[in-house]
Write a protein that holds these residues in place. Structure first.
Motif, PDB file in Angstrom:
ATOM      1  N   SER A  59      29.735  35.930  33.981  1.00  0.00           N
ATOM      2  CA  SER A  59      30.234  35.842  35.416  1.00  0.00           C
ATOM      3  C   SER A  59      31.806  36.802  35.409  1.00  0.00           C
ATOM      4  CB  SER A  59      30.762  34.805  36.061  1.00  0.00           C
ATOM      5  OG  SER A  59      31.397  34.412  35.030  1.00  0.00           O
ATOM      6  N   MET A  60      32.013  37.102  36.666  1.00  0.00           N
ATOM      7  CA  MET A  60      32.959  38.435  37.011  1.00  0.00           C
ATOM      8  C   MET A  60      34.274  37.821  37.020  1.00  0.00           C
ATOM      9  SD  MET A  60      33.747  40.447  40.577  1.00  0.00           S
ATOM     10  CE  MET A  60      32.715  40.074  41.007  1.00  0.00           C
ATOM     11  N   ALA A  61      34.296  36.426  37.035  1.00  0.00           N
ATOM     12  CA  ALA A  61      35.497  35.334  36.550  1.00  0.00           C
ATOM     13  C   ALA A  61      35.675  35.093  35.363  1.00  0.00           C
ATOM     14  CB  ALA A  61      35.114  34.230  37.709  1.00  0.00           C
ATOM     15  N   VAL A  62      34.953  35.194  34.889  1.00  0.00           N
ATOM     16  CA  VAL A  62      35.334  34.668  33.009  1.00  0.00           C
ATOM     17  C   VAL A  62      35.573  35.707  32.838  1.00  0.00           C
ATOM     18  CG1 VAL A  62      34.372  34.105  31.783  1.00  0.00           C
ATOM     19  CG2 VAL A  62      33.846  32.544  32.978  1.00  0.00           C
ATOM     20  N   ALA A  63      34.895  37.303  33.086  1.00  0.00           N
ATOM     21  CA  ALA A  63      34.861  38.429  32.264  1.00  0.00           C
ATOM     22  C   ALA A  63      36.439  39.319  32.784  1.00  0.00           C
ATOM     23  CB  ALA A  63      34.388  39.613  32.927  1.00  0.00           C
ATOM     24  N   THR A  64      36.900  38.285  34.012  1.00  0.00           N
ATOM     25  CA  THR A  64      38.335  38.787  34.664  1.00  0.00           C
ATOM     26  C   THR A  64      39.248  37.970  33.910  1.00  0.00           C
ATOM     27  OG1 THR A  64      37.324  39.354  36.921  1.00  0.00           O
ATOM     28  CG2 THR A  64      39.766  39.457  36.617  1.00  0.00           C
ATOM     29  N   PHE A  65      39.549  36.766  33.704  1.00  0.00           N
ATOM     30  CA  PHE A  65      39.973  35.374  33.544  1.00  0.00           C
ATOM     31  C   PHE A  65      40.426  36.288  31.778  1.00  0.00           C
ATOM     32  CE2 PHE A  65      41.077  32.269  30.577  1.00  0.00           C
ATOM     33  CZ  PHE A  65      41.716  31.688  31.796  1.00  0.00           C
ATOM     34  N   LEU A  66      39.197  36.772  30.701  1.00  0.00           N
ATOM     35  CA  LEU A  66      38.863  36.835  29.560  1.00  0.00           C
ATOM     36  C   LEU A  66      39.965  38.354  29.595  1.00  0.00           C
ATOM     37  CD1 LEU A  66      35.930  35.403  28.033  1.00  0.00           C
ATOM     38  CD2 LEU A  66      38.412  34.417  28.138  1.00  0.00           C
ATOM     39  N   HIS A 120      31.538  36.083  51.587  1.00  0.00           N
ATOM     40  CA  HIS A 120      31.001  36.193  50.547  1.00  0.00           C
ATOM     41  C   HIS A 120      32.406  37.217  49.627  1.00  0.00           C
ATOM     42  CE1 HIS A 120      28.787  37.078  47.122  1.00  0.00           C
ATOM     43  NE2 HIS A 120      28.608  38.264  47.302  1.00  0.00           N
ATOM     44  N   HIS A 121      32.339  38.622  50.580  1.00  0.00           N
ATOM     45  CA  HIS A 121      33.038  39.021  49.657  1.00  0.00           C
ATOM     46  C   HIS A 121      34.724  38.800  50.184  1.00  0.00           C
ATOM     47  CE1 HIS A 121      30.115  42.407  50.107  1.00  0.00           C
ATOM     48  NE2 HIS A 121      29.762  42.302  51.478  1.00  0.00           N
ATOM     49  N   VAL A 122      34.724  38.353  51.152  1.00  0.00           N
ATOM     50  CA  VAL A 122      36.276  37.312  50.910  1.00  0.00           C
ATOM     51  C   VAL A 122      36.743  36.319  49.181  1.00  0.00           C
ATOM     52  CG1 VAL A 122      38.138  35.806  51.957  1.00  0.00           C
ATOM     53  CG2 VAL A 122      36.392  38.157  53.214  1.00  0.00           C
ATOM     54  N   THR A 123      35.407  36.089  48.918  1.00  0.00           N
ATOM     55  CA  THR A 123      35.832  34.547  47.960  1.00  0.00           C
ATOM     56  C   THR A 123      35.408  35.063  46.836  1.00  0.00           C
ATOM     57  OG1 THR A 123      33.997  33.292  49.140  1.00  0.00           O
ATOM     58  CG2 THR A 123      34.186  32.845  47.209  1.00  0.00           C
ATOM     59  N   GLN A 124      35.130  36.719  46.921  1.00  0.00           N
ATOM     60  CA  GLN A 124      34.296  36.995  45.099  1.00  0.00           C
ATOM     61  C   GLN A 124      35.907  37.153  45.315  1.00  0.00           C
ATOM     62  OE1 GLN A 124      31.730  35.744  44.402  1.00  0.00           O
ATOM     63  NE2 GLN A 124      31.380  37.837  43.080  1.00  0.00           N
ATOM     64  N   THR A 125      36.577  38.344  46.219  1.00  0.00           N
ATOM     65  CA  THR A 125      38.150  39.248  45.786  1.00  0.00           C
ATOM     66  C   THR A 125      39.208  38.046  45.632  1.00  0.00           C
ATOM     67  OG1 THR A 125      37.117  40.615  47.424  1.00  0.00           O
ATOM     68  CG2 THR A 125      39.277  40.070  46.954  1.00  0.00           C
ATOM     69  N   LEU A 126      38.861  37.014  46.511  1.00  0.00           N
ATOM     70  CA  LEU A 126      40.060  35.790  46.242  1.00  0.00           C
ATOM     71  C   LEU A 126      39.762  34.876  44.623  1.00  0.00           C
ATOM     72  CD1 LEU A 126      40.346  33.938  49.619  1.00  0.00           C
ATOM     73  CD2 LEU A 126      41.918  35.349  48.197  1.00  0.00           C
ATOM     74  N   ILE A 127      38.859  34.804  44.162  1.00  0.00           N
ATOM     75  CA  ILE A 127      38.152  34.199  43.390  1.00  0.00           C
ATOM     76  C   ILE A 127      39.083  35.513  41.627  1.00  0.00           C
ATOM     77  CG2 ILE A 127      36.458  34.686  40.568  1.00  0.00           C
ATOM     78  CD1 ILE A 127      34.849  33.060  43.294  1.00  0.00           C
ATOM     79  N   VAL A 128      38.618  36.716  41.816  1.00  0.00           N
ATOM     80  CA  VAL A 128      39.028  37.918  40.721  1.00  0.00           C
ATOM     81  C   VAL A 128      40.711  37.734  41.057  1.00  0.00           C
ATOM     82  CG1 VAL A 128      39.431  40.135  40.641  1.00  0.00           C
ATOM     83  CG2 VAL A 128      37.166  39.376  41.021  1.00  0.00           C
ATOM     84  N   ALA A 129      41.167  37.611  42.008  1.00  0.00           N
ATOM     85  CA  ALA A 129      42.714  37.978  42.144  1.00  0.00           C
ATOM     86  C   ALA A 129      43.466  36.410  41.544  1.00  0.00           C
ATOM     87  CB  ALA A 129      43.395  38.016  43.852  1.00  0.00           C
ATOM     88  N   GLY A 130      42.607  35.337  41.663  1.00  0.00           N
ATOM     89  CA  GLY A 130      42.853  34.157  40.819  1.00  0.00           C
ATOM     90  C   GLY A 130      42.819  33.973  39.642  1.00  0.00           C
ATOM     91  N   MET A 131      42.158  34.962  39.139  1.00  0.00           N
ATOM     92  CA  MET A 131      41.668  34.869  38.078  1.00  0.00           C
ATOM     93  C   MET A 131      42.620  35.559  37.231  1.00  0.00           C
ATOM     94  SD  MET A 131      39.233  32.990  36.635  1.00  0.00           S
ATOM     95  CE  MET A 131      39.054  31.423  37.503  1.00  0.00           C
ATOM     96  N   ILE A 132      42.717  36.508  37.568  1.00  0.00           N
ATOM     97  CA  ILE A 132      44.070  37.565  37.005  1.00  0.00           C
ATOM     98  C   ILE A 132      45.733  36.900  37.274  1.00  0.00           C
ATOM     99  CG2 ILE A 132      45.884  39.596  37.606  1.00  0.00           C
ATOM    100  CD1 ILE A 132      43.184  40.660  39.207  1.00  0.00           C
ATOM    101  N   ALA A 133      45.525  35.962  37.690  1.00  0.00           N
ATOM    102  CA  ALA A 133      46.528  35.123  38.420  1.00  0.00           C
ATOM    103  C   ALA A 133      47.045  33.825  37.105  1.00  0.00           C
ATOM    104  CB  ALA A 133      47.339  34.787  39.488  1.00  0.00           C
TER     105      ALA A 133
END
Length: 147
Positions: A49-56, A109-122
């Motif tokens: 998933s984009m979230a896992v890929a961003t986190f790792l 949907h776009h807000v949620t996806q963007t916040l998830i990615v930003a949150g995973m980076i942080a």
């Protein structure tokens, strides 16, 4: 994929100039961003998933930054701040703005996806920094604290 990794390297190098990173560390910052983007692309190809890929990927960027900071005896932020540039969800912000203007119903949907990615980076930066602070208590001290 190789072209994207090379592009990530040069974009981080260019961004490093804007952030006034000392010249002798710019290549290392570029390498940090390039390996992080490489891992992101590999994980996305492996259907993570984009979230896992961003986190790792964020963890790898932070890990590289921590190691370079200790080897080169400089602050971690010199490598991490420019290094996360390829992961920053700029396209997500664009999609949010476009969706709001078009009123297409996809804004949430776009807000949620963007916040998830930003949150995973942080989160990734915080986790790696916390682990390093746990094991390497003093600046420059690379010994495990065994109390």
């Amino acid at each position: 994929m190789l072209i994207q990794v090379i592009g990530a390297f040069f974009s981080v190098v260019a961004f490093s100039f804007l952030l006034h990173v000392p010249r002798k560390y710019i290549i290392w910052a570029g390498f940090t961003g390039a390996v992080g983007w490489w891992l992101y692309l590999v994980l996305m190809d492996l259907q993570f998933s984009m979230a896992v890929a961003t986190f790792l990927s964020g963890c790898l960027i932070s890990l590289c930054g921590q190691f370079f900071a200790r080897i080169l005896k400089t602050p971690v932020t010199i490598f991490v701040i420019p290094g996360i540039l390829p992961l920053v969800p700029g396209a997500g912000m664009f999609r949010i703005a476009r969706s709001v203007i078009r009123s297409d119903g996809m804004t949430s949907h776009h807000v949620t996806q963007t916040l998830i990615v930003a949150g995973m980076i942080a989160l990734s930066l915080m986790v790696v920094d916390s682990v390093f602070r746990l094991f390497f208590k003093n600046k420059g001290d690379c010994h495990v604290d065994r109390q």
